[in-house]
Design a protein around this motif. Structure first.
Motif, mmCIF file in Angstrom:
data_model
loop_
_atom_site.group_PDB
_atom_site.id
_atom_site.type_symbol
_atom_site.label_atom_id
_atom_site.label_comp_id
_atom_site.label_asym_id
_atom_site.label_seq_id
_atom_site.Cartn_x
_atom_site.Cartn_y
_atom_site.Cartn_z
ATOM 1 N N ARG A 57 0.820 -1.213 0.000
ATOM 2 C CA ARG A 57 0.000 0.000 0.000
ATOM 3 C C ARG A 57 0.858 1.269 0.000
ATOM 4 N N GLU A 58 1.760 1.391 0.980
ATOM 5 C CA GLU A 58 2.475 2.644 1.170
ATOM 6 C C GLU A 58 3.562 2.869 0.118
ATOM 7 N N LEU A 59 4.334 1.837 -0.185
ATOM 8 C CA LEU A 59 5.383 1.997 -1.192
ATOM 9 C C LEU A 59 4.772 2.240 -2.566
ATOM 10 N N ALA A 60 3.701 1.539 -2.870
ATOM 11 C CA ALA A 60 3.033 1.744 -4.161
ATOM 12 C C ALA A 60 2.547 3.180 -4.291
ATOM 13 N N GLU A 61 2.021 3.742 -3.208
ATOM 14 C CA GLU A 61 1.551 5.135 -3.247
ATOM 15 C C GLU A 61 2.708 6.096 -3.465
ATOM 16 N N LEU A 62 3.840 5.835 -2.810
ATOM 17 C CA LEU A 62 5.004 6.693 -2.979
ATOM 18 C C LEU A 62 5.520 6.650 -4.416
ATOM 19 N N ILE A 63 5.577 5.451 -4.982
ATOM 20 C CA ILE A 63 6.068 5.314 -6.353
ATOM 21 C C ILE A 63 5.128 6.009 -7.326
ATOM 22 N N GLN A 64 3.836 5.871 -7.085
ATOM 23 C CA GLN A 64 2.867 6.511 -7.973
ATOM 24 C C GLN A 64 2.983 8.034 -7.906
ATOM 25 N N GLU A 65 3.221 8.556 -6.709
ATOM 26 C CA GLU A 65 3.255 10.007 -6.527
ATOM 27 C C GLU A 65 4.586 10.620 -6.952
ATOM 28 N N PHE A 66 5.703 9.943 -6.661
ATOM 29 C CA PHE A 66 7.009 10.559 -6.855
ATOM 30 C C PHE A 66 7.863 9.883 -7.936
ATOM 31 N N GLY A 67 7.379 8.803 -8.510
ATOM 32 C CA GLY A 67 8.099 8.167 -9.602
ATOM 33 C C GLY A 67 7.586 8.668 -10.934
ATOM 34 N N PRO A 68 8.225 8.261 -12.025
ATOM 35 C CA PRO A 68 7.717 8.638 -13.350
ATOM 36 C C PRO A 68 6.386 7.967 -13.625
ATOM 37 N N ALA A 69 5.589 8.577 -14.477
ATOM 38 C CA ALA A 69 4.299 7.992 -14.831
ATOM 39 C C ALA A 69 4.497 6.596 -15.406
ATOM 40 N N SER A 70 3.619 5.676 -15.020
ATOM 41 C CA SER A 70 3.766 4.291 -15.456
ATOM 42 C C SER A 70 2.405 3.606 -15.490
ATOM 43 N N LYS A 71 2.269 2.650 -16.398
ATOM 44 C CA LYS A 71 1.041 1.855 -16.466
ATOM 45 C C LYS A 71 1.161 0.541 -15.699
ATOM 46 N N THR A 72 2.304 0.344 -15.035
ATOM 47 C CA THR A 72 2.502 -0.871 -14.247
ATOM 48 C C THR A 72 1.522 -0.897 -13.086
ATOM 49 N N PRO A 73 0.852 -2.028 -12.826
ATOM 50 C CA PRO A 73 -0.059 -2.110 -11.673
ATOM 51 C C PRO A 73 0.657 -1.729 -10.383
ATOM 52 N N ARG A 74 -0.072 -1.113 -9.464
ATOM 53 C CA ARG A 74 0.524 -0.576 -8.248
ATOM 54 C C ARG A 74 1.282 -1.632 -7.448
ATOM 55 N N ALA A 75 0.662 -2.773 -7.234
ATOM 56 C CA ALA A 75 1.321 -3.813 -6.441
ATOM 57 C C ALA A 75 2.598 -4.287 -7.121
ATOM 58 N N GLN A 76 2.548 -4.404 -8.432
ATOM 59 C CA GLN A 76 3.731 -4.850 -9.161
ATOM 60 C C GLN A 76 4.855 -3.833 -9.064
ATOM 61 N N SER A 77 4.504 -2.540 -9.135
ATOM 62 C CA SER A 77 5.536 -1.504 -9.047
ATOM 63 C C SER A 77 6.229 -1.538 -7.696
ATOM 64 N N ALA A 78 5.513 -1.932 -6.647
ATOM 65 C CA ALA A 78 6.124 -2.046 -5.320
ATOM 66 C C ALA A 78 6.929 -3.338 -5.192
ATOM 67 N N ALA A 79 6.491 -4.394 -5.859
ATOM 68 C CA ALA A 79 7.184 -5.681 -5.768
ATOM 69 C C ALA A 79 8.578 -5.616 -6.378
ATOM 70 N N TYR A 80 8.756 -4.809 -7.409
ATOM 71 C CA TYR A 80 10.070 -4.717 -8.049
ATOM 72 C C TYR A 80 11.151 -4.335 -7.035
ATOM 73 N N PRO A 81 11.055 -3.167 -6.372
ATOM 74 C CA PRO A 81 12.132 -2.834 -5.420
ATOM 75 C C PRO A 81 12.128 -3.727 -4.183
ATOM 76 N N PHE A 82 10.958 -4.168 -3.753
ATOM 77 C CA PHE A 82 10.873 -4.975 -2.532
ATOM 78 C C PHE A 82 11.635 -6.290 -2.677
ATOM 79 N N THR A 83 11.636 -6.845 -3.883
ATOM 80 C CA THR A 83 12.379 -8.092 -4.104
ATOM 81 C C THR A 83 13.779 -7.842 -4.653
ATOM 82 N N ARG A 84 13.945 -6.829 -5.494
ATOM 83 C CA ARG A 84 15.226 -6.627 -6.162
ATOM 84 C C ARG A 84 16.266 -5.904 -5.318
#
Length: 300
Positions: A57-84
């Motif tokens: 929830r929280e990381l996805a919101e941060l990425i959506q607000e402060f990252g570049p625009a993206s069509k990646t689903p919110r949960a997936q956008s958070a999973a990338y850094p959380f695992t990588r």
């Protein structure tokens, strides 16, 4: 004492290295945002533990607000850094899961900063602030950095606490801001604001189109003189430029009062630099549109 200093340098070096993941001008603040979120939890509780259900929830919101625009689903956008982030040697998960896979994370996985990092942060008061400052200044301009810190739960006043971080070695040009203001007749390129106190511009700033933190050059074709408000909105992706150098306003922006709604009136207004002033380079305008501007422009 020497061991403590060595640990401190190691912490700053490992986290500063996250900057290297920016390639070809593409912004990649996902891992730094995760680390900042973990640092906030560490500062509040003494532990950087971050359960996936919170990060989703929280990381996805941060990425959506402060990252570049993206069509990646919110949960997936958070999973990338959380695992990588594990591959950077600064992050661990309490069980082994595949990279980028959301499903296994929902089985109750928790992440945290690597144990030696937590130990170093615990051993030196103020190191959390130093690390957070270094990260946010490396990945965001000064107009946006305080907003990021507030969003993750850290005090934006830490930005005034001095310098730490190993950086890229680039130094900002001390003469560039004055040259930009002069090139634009010491008035906001968007609204024309030209306030002065004793002959000195006030509330007027030199803005990079392509951020300095992402290799934007200190050149006149990468600069605009903007009032403080429009500089902030430009760096937050509310305002942008089209290929004809006309202003565009994002549909994400809304206002109710006449003062706020004045932003809508900027939409479609073309830049009018004085003769001889270089116009913004197309490559920088395109970079800003792809990496900073959020949402769709207002209808014509």
């Amino acid at each position: 004492m020497a061991d403590a200093d060595a640990r401190t340098r190691a912490v700053l070096g490992r986290l500063a290295a996250l900057r290297q993941h920016q390639q070809d001008g593409r912004r990649s603040p996902h891992k730094p945002l995760l680390v900042l979120l973990a640092l906030s939890r560490f500062a509040a509780s003494g532990s950087s533990e971050l359960p996936w259900d919170v990060a989703e929830r929280e990381l996805a919101e941060l990425i959506q607000e402060f990252g570049p625009a993206s069509k990646t689903p919110r949960a997936q956008s958070a999973a990338y850094p959380f695992t990588r982030l594990r591959s950077d040697g600064v992050w661990t998960l309490d069980r082994d899961v595949p990279m980028d896979n959301v499903g296994p994370l929902r089985a109750g996985v928790t992440g945290r900063l690597e144990a030696s990092l937590e130990a170093a942060l615990r051993s030196r008061p103020g190191l959390v602030d130093d690390v957070a400052r270094g990260l946010v200044e490396a990945h965001f301009p000064a107009t946006v950095a305080p907003d990021v810190l507030v969003a993750v739960g850290l005090d934006p006043e830490l930005l005034h606490g001095g310098t730490v971080a190993p950086g890229t070695g680039r130094r900002r040009s001390s003469s560039w801001p004055a040259r930009v203001l002069e090139a634009w007749d010491r008035q906001c390129a968007f609204c024309g604001f030209d306030g002065q106190v004793g002959g000195v511009p006030v509330g007027l700033e030199a803005a990079h189109i392509r951020w300095f933190t992402v290799d934007g050059p200190d050149e006149l074709d990468n600069g605009l003189a903007l009032c403080s408000l429009h500089h902030k909105l430009f760096d937050r992706g509310v305002l942008g430029l089209d290929d004809d150098l006309a202003l565009v306003v994002s549909q994400r922006f809304s206002a109710r009062t006449s003062h706020g709604r004045a932003i809508y009136e900027l939409h479609g207004r073309r830049l009018q630099p004085r003769p001889g002033t270089p116009t913004p380079a197309a490559r920088h305008v395109v970079w800003h549109r792809e990496q900073v501007f959020h949402g769709l422009p207002l209808a014509a």
